[in-house]
Write a protein that holds these residues in place. Structure first.
Motif, PDB file in Angstrom:
ATOM      1  N   LEU A 126       0.836  -1.206   0.000  1.00  0.00           N
ATOM      2  CA  LEU A 126       0.000   0.000   0.000  1.00  0.00           C
ATOM      3  C   LEU A 126       0.868   1.252   0.000  1.00  0.00           C
ATOM      4  N   ASP A 127       1.918   1.249   0.793  1.00  0.00           N
ATOM      5  CA  ASP A 127       2.855   2.375   0.805  1.00  0.00           C
ATOM      6  C   ASP A 127       3.507   2.543  -0.564  1.00  0.00           C
ATOM      7  N   LEU A 128       3.911   1.425  -1.170  1.00  0.00           N
ATOM      8  CA  LEU A 128       4.517   1.471  -2.509  1.00  0.00           C
ATOM      9  C   LEU A 128       3.539   2.044  -3.534  1.00  0.00           C
ATOM     10  N   LEU A 129       2.294   1.599  -3.503  1.00  0.00           N
ATOM     11  CA  LEU A 129       1.293   2.111  -4.447  1.00  0.00           C
ATOM     12  C   LEU A 129       1.162   3.629  -4.348  1.00  0.00           C
ATOM     13  N   ASN A 130       1.230   4.145  -3.152  1.00  0.00           N
ATOM     14  CA  ASN A 130       1.088   5.588  -2.958  1.00  0.00           C
ATOM     15  C   ASN A 130       2.336   6.371  -3.348  1.00  0.00           C
ATOM     16  N   GLN A 131       3.403   5.673  -3.715  1.00  0.00           N
ATOM     17  CA  GLN A 131       4.607   6.335  -4.224  1.00  0.00           C
ATOM     18  C   GLN A 131       4.586   6.486  -5.742  1.00  0.00           C
ATOM     19  N   PHE A 132       3.580   5.903  -6.399  1.00  0.00           N
ATOM     20  CA  PHE A 132       3.498   6.019  -7.854  1.00  0.00           C
ATOM     21  C   PHE A 132       3.406   7.498  -8.222  1.00  0.00           C
ATOM     22  N   PRO A 133       4.283   7.970  -9.118  1.00  0.00           N
ATOM     23  CA  PRO A 133       4.367   9.404  -9.406  1.00  0.00           C
ATOM     24  C   PRO A 133       3.107  10.011 -10.027  1.00  0.00           C
ATOM     25  N   ASN A 134       2.250   9.226 -10.657  1.00  0.00           N
ATOM     26  CA  ASN A 134       1.092   9.779 -11.367  1.00  0.00           C
ATOM     27  C   ASN A 134      -0.232   9.562 -10.658  1.00  0.00           C
ATOM     28  N   ASN A 135      -0.216   9.352  -9.347  1.00  0.00           N
ATOM     29  CA  ASN A 135      -1.467   9.130  -8.614  1.00  0.00           C
ATOM     30  C   ASN A 135      -2.303  10.404  -8.572  1.00  0.00           C
ATOM     31  N   PRO A 136      -3.573  10.317  -8.984  1.00  0.00           N
ATOM     32  CA  PRO A 136      -4.447  11.483  -8.880  1.00  0.00           C
ATOM     33  C   PRO A 136      -4.955  11.701  -7.459  1.00  0.00           C
ATOM     34  N   SER A 137      -4.901  10.663  -6.625  1.00  0.00           N
ATOM     35  CA  SER A 137      -5.319  10.773  -5.229  1.00  0.00           C
ATOM     36  C   SER A 137      -4.673   9.647  -4.427  1.00  0.00           C
TER      37      SER A 137
END
Length: 159
Positions: free
Chosen positions: A21-32
């Motif tokens: 989950l922490d890794l997913l939130n590091q994705f540079p193009n997350n809109p939220s």
């Protein structure tokens, strides 16, 4: 052809889930922010459990070292208004780019830096499947899904 089938659950699911989950939130193009197991009625991005962490293979050597090959499948779900073709393309493109980043594919602009796990666990790679859409919701939103599987090892001593 031999197929890997789970033999039992891995006790470290919580550690893998939190790290992913922490890794997913590091994705540079997350809109939220990607949340775990929660979507608002009108939109958002969520990480959903597929079946939990499973052990595919386990061996023990003569001095008590245990080696396990494990998987943690999950689904990234994007909910939003995708009534127009452009919106559908944007959501699909976002999930494709996220999957490419997670799986460290060469066509990705950047690659994910896998986190260090605890208790002798190490992520060895990720695999993804095709992006797909579910039936539209009554409130004119639609859920789009990206199935991902984390492959990892779990090595420790039994004594």
């Amino acid at each position: 052809m031999t197929e890997n089938k789970p033999i039992k659950s891995d006790s470290g699911e919580r550690f893998v889930r939190e790290a992913v989950l922490d890794l997913l939130n590091q994705f540079p193009n997350n809109p939220s922010t990607i949340r775990y197991g929660f979507l608002d009625d009108d939109g958002g991005i969520s990480m959903e459990v597929d079946m939990g962490a499973v052990v595919l293979f386990e061996s023990k050597d003569i001095i008590g070292n245990i080696h396990k090959r494990c998987q943690y499948p999950f689904i990234v779900v994007v909910r939003g208004d995708t009534s127009g073709e452009w919106q559908k393309i944007n959501v699909s493109d976002y999930l494709e780019k996220l999957g490419s980043w997670l799986c460290r594919e060469t066509d990705s602009d950047t690659i994910a830096q896998y986190p260090n796990l605890t208790g002798g666990r190490e992520i060895t790679g990720m695999e993804r499947s095709n992006v797909y859409a579910l039936v539209p919701n009554e409130n004119h939103t639609q859920d789009w899904c990206l199935p991902v599987t984390v492959n990892y090892t779990h090595d420790y001593q039994s004594w």
